[in-house]
Design a protein around this motif. Sequence first.
Motif, mmCIF file in Angstrom:
data_model
loop_
_atom_site.group_PDB
_atom_site.id
_atom_site.type_symbol
_atom_site.label_atom_id
_atom_site.label_comp_id
_atom_site.label_asym_id
_atom_site.label_seq_id
_atom_site.Cartn_x
_atom_site.Cartn_y
_atom_site.Cartn_z
ATOM 1 N N LYS A 45 -1.897 -10.560 8.972
ATOM 2 C CA LYS A 45 -1.266 -11.400 9.702
ATOM 3 C C LYS A 45 0.086 -10.781 10.278
ATOM 4 C CE LYS A 45 1.399 -15.825 9.196
ATOM 5 N NZ LYS A 45 1.795 -16.803 8.370
ATOM 6 N N ALA A 46 0.740 -9.813 9.574
ATOM 7 C CA ALA A 46 1.600 -9.034 9.837
ATOM 8 C C ALA A 46 1.735 -7.834 9.228
ATOM 9 C CB ALA A 46 3.030 -9.886 9.868
ATOM 10 N N ALA A 47 2.330 -6.494 9.863
ATOM 11 C CA ALA A 47 2.274 -5.330 9.043
ATOM 12 C C ALA A 47 3.540 -4.763 9.119
ATOM 13 C CB ALA A 47 1.138 -4.572 9.548
ATOM 14 N N ALA A 48 4.158 -4.173 8.242
ATOM 15 C CA ALA A 48 5.269 -3.287 8.240
ATOM 16 C C ALA A 48 4.909 -1.901 7.617
ATOM 17 C CB ALA A 48 6.537 -4.094 7.173
ATOM 18 N N VAL A 49 5.785 -0.934 8.107
ATOM 19 C CA VAL A 49 5.519 0.318 7.705
ATOM 20 C C VAL A 49 7.051 0.868 7.126
ATOM 21 C CG1 VAL A 49 4.402 2.418 8.282
ATOM 22 C CG2 VAL A 49 3.311 0.462 9.065
ATOM 23 N N VAL A 50 6.921 1.870 6.564
ATOM 24 C CA VAL A 50 8.007 2.489 5.980
ATOM 25 C C VAL A 50 7.757 4.038 5.969
ATOM 26 C CG1 VAL A 50 10.046 2.760 4.197
ATOM 27 C CG2 VAL A 50 8.913 0.277 4.648
ATOM 28 N N GLY A 51 8.848 4.729 6.325
ATOM 29 C CA GLY A 51 8.729 6.194 6.277
ATOM 30 C C GLY A 51 8.214 6.916 7.287
ATOM 31 N N VAL A 52 8.199 6.255 8.594
ATOM 32 C CA VAL A 52 7.568 6.795 9.794
ATOM 33 C C VAL A 52 8.547 7.779 10.685
ATOM 34 C CG1 VAL A 52 6.557 6.533 12.128
ATOM 35 C CG2 VAL A 52 6.077 4.884 10.216
ATOM 36 N N GLU A 53 8.675 8.754 10.445
ATOM 37 C CA GLU A 53 9.563 9.778 11.243
ATOM 38 C C GLU A 53 8.619 11.153 11.636
ATOM 39 O OE1 GLU A 53 11.301 11.871 7.114
ATOM 40 O OE2 GLU A 53 12.325 10.031 7.993
ATOM 41 N N GLY A 54 9.183 11.642 12.355
ATOM 42 C CA GLY A 54 8.405 12.939 13.023
ATOM 43 C C GLY A 54 7.406 12.758 13.662
ATOM 44 N N SER A 102 -4.441 -13.739 6.936
ATOM 45 C CA SER A 102 -3.475 -14.253 5.817
ATOM 46 C C SER A 102 -2.662 -13.180 5.024
ATOM 47 C CB SER A 102 -4.510 -14.837 4.740
ATOM 48 O OG SER A 102 -5.349 -13.731 4.040
ATOM 49 N N ILE A 103 -3.143 -11.815 5.372
ATOM 50 C CA ILE A 103 -2.367 -11.010 4.763
ATOM 51 C C ILE A 103 -1.128 -10.246 5.324
ATOM 52 C CG2 ILE A 103 -2.372 -8.665 3.521
ATOM 53 C CD1 ILE A 103 -5.439 -9.380 3.076
ATOM 54 N N LEU A 104 0.021 -10.326 4.670
ATOM 55 C CA LEU A 104 1.116 -9.574 5.016
ATOM 56 C C LEU A 104 1.326 -8.151 4.324
ATOM 57 C CD1 LEU A 104 3.767 -12.348 4.382
ATOM 58 C CD2 LEU A 104 2.560 -11.590 6.602
ATOM 59 N N THR A 105 1.121 -6.983 4.956
ATOM 60 C CA THR A 105 0.966 -5.553 4.437
ATOM 61 C C THR A 105 2.291 -4.984 4.616
ATOM 62 O OG1 THR A 105 0.100 -4.699 6.453
ATOM 63 C CG2 THR A 105 -1.408 -5.439 4.959
ATOM 64 N N LEU A 106 2.504 -4.264 3.517
ATOM 65 C CA LEU A 106 3.712 -3.211 3.499
ATOM 66 C C LEU A 106 3.322 -2.049 3.267
ATOM 67 C CD1 LEU A 106 6.745 -2.596 3.363
ATOM 68 C CD2 LEU A 106 6.798 -3.512 1.099
ATOM 69 N N THR A 107 3.364 -0.922 3.964
ATOM 70 C CA THR A 107 2.701 0.406 3.641
ATOM 71 C C THR A 107 3.753 1.240 3.778
ATOM 72 O OG1 THR A 107 0.739 -0.387 4.828
ATOM 73 C CG2 THR A 107 1.147 1.982 4.601
ATOM 74 N N ASP A 108 3.864 2.139 2.576
ATOM 75 C CA ASP A 108 5.040 3.331 2.738
ATOM 76 C C ASP A 108 4.192 4.594 2.822
ATOM 77 O OD1 ASP A 108 7.034 4.753 1.968
ATOM 78 O OD2 ASP A 108 7.396 4.202 -0.003
ATOM 79 N N VAL A 109 4.633 5.105 3.810
ATOM 80 C CA VAL A 109 4.039 6.611 4.210
ATOM 81 C C VAL A 109 5.116 7.674 3.999
ATOM 82 C CG1 VAL A 109 2.302 5.609 5.839
ATOM 83 C CG2 VAL A 109 4.427 6.459 6.862
ATOM 84 N N THR A 110 6.169 7.301 3.240
ATOM 85 C CA THR A 110 7.232 8.471 3.146
ATOM 86 C C THR A 110 6.593 9.704 2.286
ATOM 87 O OG1 THR A 110 8.711 6.521 2.728
ATOM 88 C CG2 THR A 110 9.603 8.658 2.144
ATOM 89 N N VAL A 157 0.958 -1.386 -0.131
ATOM 90 C CA VAL A 157 -0.088 -0.120 -0.065
ATOM 91 C C VAL A 157 0.921 1.314 -0.007
ATOM 92 C CG1 VAL A 157 -1.874 1.249 1.047
ATOM 93 C CG2 VAL A 157 -1.891 -1.352 1.154
ATOM 94 N N ASP A 158 1.040 1.899 -1.077
ATOM 95 C CA ASP A 158 1.783 3.203 -1.375
ATOM 96 C C ASP A 158 1.297 4.503 -1.139
ATOM 97 O OD1 ASP A 158 3.801 4.735 -2.053
ATOM 98 O OD2 ASP A 158 3.948 4.170 -4.303
#
Length: 119
Positions: free
Chosen positions: A77-86, A45-53, A17-18
Amino acid sequence: MDRCTFITHNGKELLFVDFSNCKPGDVFLIIDEAKKNIRSRPENSILTLTDVTNLRFDDRVSEQMKEFTAHNRPYVKAAAVVGVEGVKKIILNAVMLFSKRKFHTFDTIESAKNWLATN
Protein backbone atom coordinates in the motif's frame (compact mmCIF):
# COMPACT_ATOMS: atom_id res chain seq x y z
CA MET A 1 17.47 -14.87 9.84
CA ASP A 2 15.26 -12.33 11.57
CA ARG A 3 15.60 -9.23 9.40
CA CYS A 4 12.03 -9.15 8.18
CA THR A 5 9.41 -8.69 10.86
CA PHE A 6 6.03 -7.11 11.36
CA ILE A 7 6.11 -4.29 13.89
CA THR A 8 3.40 -1.96 15.18
CA HIS A 9 3.74 1.82 15.20
CA ASN A 10 0.91 4.15 16.27
CA GLY A 11 -1.57 1.32 15.84
CA LYS A 12 -0.47 0.43 12.30
CA GLU A 13 1.24 -2.79 11.31
CA LEU A 14 4.43 -2.26 9.30
CA LEU A 15 6.68 -4.80 7.62
CA PHE A 16 10.24 -3.87 8.59
CA VAL A 17 12.82 -5.21 6.13
CA ASP A 18 16.31 -4.63 7.52
CA PHE A 19 19.08 -4.70 4.92
CA SER A 20 21.30 -2.42 7.02
CA ASN A 21 25.01 -3.30 7.06
CA CYS A 22 24.45 -6.34 4.82
CA LYS A 23 26.89 -7.80 2.37
CA PRO A 24 25.50 -8.66 -1.07
CA GLY A 25 25.21 -12.38 -0.26
CA ASP A 26 22.99 -11.73 2.77
CA VAL A 27 20.44 -9.79 0.72
CA PHE A 28 19.06 -12.86 -1.04
CA LEU A 29 18.12 -14.59 2.24
CA ILE A 30 16.34 -11.47 3.48
CA ILE A 31 14.44 -11.12 0.21
CA ASP A 32 13.26 -14.74 0.44
CA GLU A 33 12.05 -14.15 4.00
CA ALA A 34 10.32 -10.91 3.01
CA LYS A 35 8.54 -12.53 0.05
CA LYS A 36 7.04 -15.16 2.36
CA ASN A 37 5.75 -12.50 4.74
CA ILE A 38 4.39 -10.37 1.93
CA ARG A 39 2.58 -13.23 0.18
CA SER A 40 0.85 -14.07 3.47
CA ARG A 41 -1.15 -10.81 3.37
CA PRO A 42 -3.99 -9.49 1.18
CA GLU A 43 -3.22 -7.29 -1.80
CA ASN A 44 -2.81 -3.55 -1.20
CA SER A 45 -2.52 -4.04 2.57
CA ILE A 46 1.16 -3.88 3.51
CA LEU A 47 3.06 -0.83 4.70
CA THR A 48 6.77 -1.50 4.21
CA LEU A 49 9.71 0.09 5.98
CA THR A 50 13.04 -0.83 4.41
CA ASP A 51 16.43 0.11 5.87
CA VAL A 52 19.31 0.06 3.37
CA THR A 53 21.80 1.93 5.56
CA ASN A 54 25.33 0.77 4.71
CA LEU A 55 24.02 -1.96 2.40
CA ARG A 56 26.65 -2.92 -0.14
CA PHE A 57 25.25 -3.25 -3.65
CA ASP A 58 26.53 -5.09 -6.66
CA ASP A 59 24.83 -5.89 -9.99
CA ARG A 60 23.19 -9.06 -8.62
CA VAL A 61 21.72 -7.19 -5.65
CA SER A 62 20.41 -4.44 -7.90
CA GLU A 63 18.69 -6.99 -10.16
CA GLN A 64 17.24 -8.88 -7.18
CA MET A 65 15.86 -5.64 -5.74
CA LYS A 66 14.15 -4.85 -9.04
CA GLU A 67 12.54 -8.28 -9.18
CA PHE A 68 11.63 -8.18 -5.48
CA THR A 69 9.88 -4.82 -5.68
CA ALA A 70 8.01 -5.79 -8.84
CA HIS A 71 6.85 -8.97 -7.08
CA ASN A 72 5.57 -6.91 -4.13
CA ARG A 73 3.67 -4.34 -6.19
CA PRO A 74 0.19 -5.89 -5.71
CA TYR A 75 0.62 -6.23 -1.94
CA VAL A 76 2.21 -2.94 -0.89
CA LYS A 77 0.00 0.00 0.00
CA ALA A 78 2.87 2.39 0.88
CA ALA A 79 6.64 2.06 1.07
CA ALA A 80 9.27 3.99 3.01
CA VAL A 81 13.02 3.59 2.65
CA VAL A 82 15.78 4.75 5.01
CA GLY A 83 19.49 4.99 4.25
CA VAL A 84 19.36 6.04 0.60
CA GLU A 85 22.42 8.11 -0.21
CA GLY A 86 25.07 8.29 -2.89
CA VAL A 87 24.83 5.62 -5.57
CA LYS A 88 21.82 4.09 -3.81
CA LYS A 89 19.74 7.04 -5.07
CA ILE A 90 20.50 6.01 -8.65
CA ILE A 91 19.72 2.38 -7.89
CA LEU A 92 16.45 3.30 -6.14
CA ASN A 93 15.38 5.33 -9.18
CA ALA A 94 16.11 2.34 -11.42
CA VAL A 95 14.17 0.04 -9.08
CA MET A 96 11.19 2.43 -9.09
CA LEU A 97 11.21 2.63 -12.89
CA PHE A 98 11.45 -1.12 -13.30
CA SER A 99 8.84 -2.01 -10.68
CA LYS A 100 6.50 0.91 -11.45
CA ARG A 101 6.35 1.65 -7.73
CA LYS A 102 6.89 4.77 -5.64
CA PHE A 103 9.13 4.78 -2.56
CA HIS A 104 9.32 7.63 -0.08
CA THR A 105 12.79 8.19 1.37
CA PHE A 106 13.51 9.33 4.91
CA ASP A 107 16.57 10.20 6.96
CA THR A 108 15.48 8.27 10.05
CA ILE A 109 13.52 5.13 10.81
CA GLU A 110 11.32 7.08 13.21
CA SER A 111 10.26 9.62 10.57
CA ALA A 112 9.56 6.79 8.12
CA LYS A 113 7.43 4.96 10.68
CA ASN A 114 5.49 8.12 11.46
CA TRP A 115 4.77 8.71 7.75
CA LEU A 116 3.70 5.10 7.20
CA ALA A 117 1.36 5.24 10.18
CA THR A 118 -0.61 7.98 8.40
CA ASN A 119 -1.34 5.70 5.43
